[in-house]
Design a protein around this motif. Structure first.
Motif, PDB file in Angstrom:
ATOM      1  N   ALA A   1       0.845  -1.193   0.000  1.00  0.00           N
ATOM      2  CA  ALA A   1       0.000   0.000   0.000  1.00  0.00           C
ATOM      3  C   ALA A   1       0.876   1.236   0.000  1.00  0.00           C
ATOM      4  O   ALA A   1       2.004   1.219   0.506  1.00  0.00           O
ATOM      5  CB  ALA A   1      -0.923   0.002   1.213  1.00  0.00           C
ATOM      6  N   PHE A   2       0.371   2.315  -0.571  1.00  0.00           N
ATOM      7  CA  PHE A   2       1.072   3.587  -0.648  1.00  0.00           C
ATOM      8  C   PHE A   2       0.137   4.695  -0.171  1.00  0.00           C
ATOM      9  O   PHE A   2      -1.038   4.714  -0.552  1.00  0.00           O
ATOM     10  CB  PHE A   2       1.535   3.882  -2.083  1.00  0.00           C
ATOM     11  N   THR A   3       0.653   5.594   0.646  1.00  0.00           N
ATOM     12  CA  THR A   3      -0.202   6.644   1.193  1.00  0.00           C
ATOM     13  C   THR A   3      -0.362   7.821   0.245  1.00  0.00           C
ATOM     14  O   THR A   3      -1.167   8.702   0.515  1.00  0.00           O
ATOM     15  CB  THR A   3       0.369   7.167   2.516  1.00  0.00           C
ATOM     16  N   ARG A   4       0.396   7.848  -0.835  1.00  0.00           N
ATOM     17  CA  ARG A   4       0.260   8.908  -1.844  1.00  0.00           C
ATOM     18  C   ARG A   4       0.426   8.308  -3.231  1.00  0.00           C
ATOM     19  O   ARG A   4       1.120   7.300  -3.415  1.00  0.00           O
ATOM     20  CB  ARG A   4       1.311  10.005  -1.647  1.00  0.00           C
ATOM     21  N   ASP A   5      -0.189   8.955  -4.194  1.00  0.00           N
ATOM     22  CA  ASP A   5      -0.011   8.584  -5.588  1.00  0.00           C
ATOM     23  C   ASP A   5       1.454   8.831  -5.959  1.00  0.00           C
ATOM     24  O   ASP A   5       1.926   9.975  -5.867  1.00  0.00           O
ATOM     25  CB  ASP A   5      -0.930   9.428  -6.463  1.00  0.00           C
ATOM     26  N   PRO A   6       2.204   7.801  -6.368  1.00  0.00           N
ATOM     27  CA  PRO A   6       3.611   8.005  -6.691  1.00  0.00           C
ATOM     28  C   PRO A   6       3.845   8.980  -7.831  1.00  0.00           C
ATOM     29  O   PRO A   6       4.907   9.606  -7.907  1.00  0.00           O
ATOM     30  CB  PRO A   6       4.091   6.598  -7.071  1.00  0.00           C
ATOM     31  N   ALA A   7       2.861   9.136  -8.707  1.00  0.00           N
ATOM     32  CA  ALA A   7       3.036  10.026  -9.853  1.00  0.00           C
ATOM     33  C   ALA A   7       2.697  11.479  -9.517  1.00  0.00           C
ATOM     34  O   ALA A   7       3.413  12.400  -9.913  1.00  0.00           O
ATOM     35  CB  ALA A   7       2.180   9.543 -11.019  1.00  0.00           C
ATOM     36  N   THR A   8       1.619  11.687  -8.763  1.00  0.00           N
ATOM     37  CA  THR A   8       1.153  13.055  -8.521  1.00  0.00           C
ATOM     38  C   THR A   8       1.398  13.538  -7.100  1.00  0.00           C
ATOM     39  O   THR A   8       1.319  14.741  -6.841  1.00  0.00           O
ATOM     40  CB  THR A   8      -0.357  13.152  -8.803  1.00  0.00           C
ATOM     41  N   GLY A   9       1.653  12.615  -6.171  1.00  0.00           N
ATOM     42  CA  GLY A   9       1.804  12.998  -4.769  1.00  0.00           C
ATOM     43  C   GLY A   9       0.492  13.212  -4.052  1.00  0.00           C
ATOM     44  O   GLY A   9       0.476  13.591  -2.880  1.00  0.00           O
TER      45      GLY A   9
END
Length: 377
Positions: free
Chosen positions: A253-261
């Motif tokens: 899981a990621f807490t932010r979109d890796p592309a847009t933040g």
């Protein structure tokens, strides 16, 4: 006396330079009250002694035994006991996310006797032998130096014989044969046997992690990244199992979109699987929002953990987790270090989750395997 081992609950050194990136993240999540499997970390100072002398510090064995005894008391299981044994994960981690070191070894503690005890409960036989084949393969490749592609060739041969898509479709009898073939392969390639003593398995895994610091790949990545990390730390934890059935699984899981933040909840999940299955691409992962349907309590707890980690670090957190029979366990968090190749769109609710990024191939994948999902490890 020099301290080389710290329980995850202790107020010891909290820097990645001493505990490694994995150990420092686990200790911080433990302090925050997040659901982290109990365990302890062997510091980079112990690795530096090994690198300088060729042997671990003389105090290390005793300190590990003391911390292992505390862990055994905490979970109510003992390493090496035949019935319901304590099994361990061994996770190396340098001061920064440096590729090239030793991979995690899971299910340390299983042997020819304890696998029978683990599988004695109704419905557990396949799970027990699935866990044992994972250990023998991981230990054989990462600790004993057998080329992992040789294990993969054995699996593909058996899959073709049974006309199945992956080892997840093999039954307990097939997995027993697979374990024995793996052990024969280790003996043939190394001249030694897969160790049956659980304490020796743990010792060898820790020493192998130290030695991997001077491996060719690790040195190359340090040179390319101009990194001066002072060795590898090793986190030892009680195992949690995502391969217990449909109410279990593993994911990222990621807490932010890796592309847009953009802040949100992103990731992938694989039911009835351990973490390496998610990365290896043996089976197709599902959008993280499916976890809300499969294990609503675990999904809600994961969402809360992600919010708390984002608030704590004010940066993107890359998370690895396992769900064991509906209960969430946090296995790792990296903060603002890696850019995954892709991740799914934000989850405002399970019903509005967008599809994942397209998967990319990997030239090193053996023939007949699917490419891995486009997620960070």
């Amino acid at each position: 006396m020099q301290r080389y081992v710290y329980d995850l609950t202790e107020d010891g050194p909290d820097t990645a330079a001493s505990l490694g990136d994995k150990g420092a993240g686990l200790a911080e999540m433990t302090r925050m009250g997040l659901p982290v499997p109990p365990g302890f970390t062997v510091t980079t100072e112990a690795c530096r002694v090994f690198l300088a002398t060729g042997e671990p510090p003389v105090e290390l064995a005793g300190q590990m035994a003391e911390n292992l005894a505390v862990l055994e008391q905490r979970v109510g299981k003992r390493l090496g006991q035949v019935n319901n044994p304590l099994l361990l994960s061994v996770r190396p981690g340098a001061g920064s996310s440096t590729p090239g070191g030793m991979e995690t070894v899971l299910d340390v503690g299983l042997n020819d006797l304890s696998v029978l005890g683990l599988g004695v409960a109704p419905g557990n036989e396949r799970f027990a032998w699935d866990s044992y084949r994972r250990l023998v393969r991981m230990f054989g490749s990462t600790v004993m130096g057998v080329d992992d592609s040789l294990f993969e060739e054995v699996i593909l041969r058996i899959e073709r014989h049974h006309a199945v898509a992956d080892e997840g479709r093999l039954d307990a009898v097939d997995l027993i044969r697979l374990v024995e073939t793996f052990k024969d392969l280790i003996a043939e390639r190394t001249g030694g046997e897969f160790p049956q003593d659980p304490a020796e398995q743990l010792r060898l895994a820790v020493v192998a992690a130290f030695a991997s610091w001077n491996g060719e790949r690790a040195r190359l990545h340090r040179r390319r990244g101009h990194l001066l990390d002072p060795g590898i730390a090793v986190s030892v934890q009680s195992m949690v199992f995502g391969n217990l059935g449909p109410d279990s699984g593993s994911g990222v899981a990621f807490t932010r979109d890796p592309a847009t933040g953009r802040r949100g909840v992103y990731g992938r999940y694989l039911p009835n699987a351990q973490g390496e299955d998610v990365v290896d691409g043996i089976r197709d992962t599902v959008p993280l929002g499916r976890l809300a349907e499969l294990a609503p309590g675990a999904y809600a707890r994961l969402h809360d953990c992600m919010e708390r980690l984002e608030d704590r670090y004010d940066d993107r957190c890359d998370i690895e987790f396992t769900v064991e029979r509906g209960t969430l366990w946090m296995l790792q968090t990296d903060v603002g270090k890696r850019r995954p190749q892709g991740a799914s769109a934000p989850l405002t609710s399970p019903s509005t989750e967008a599809s994942a990024s397209a998967q990319e191939g990997r030239s090193s994948e053996p023939a007949g395997r699917k490419p891995p999902p486009t997620i960070g490890r």
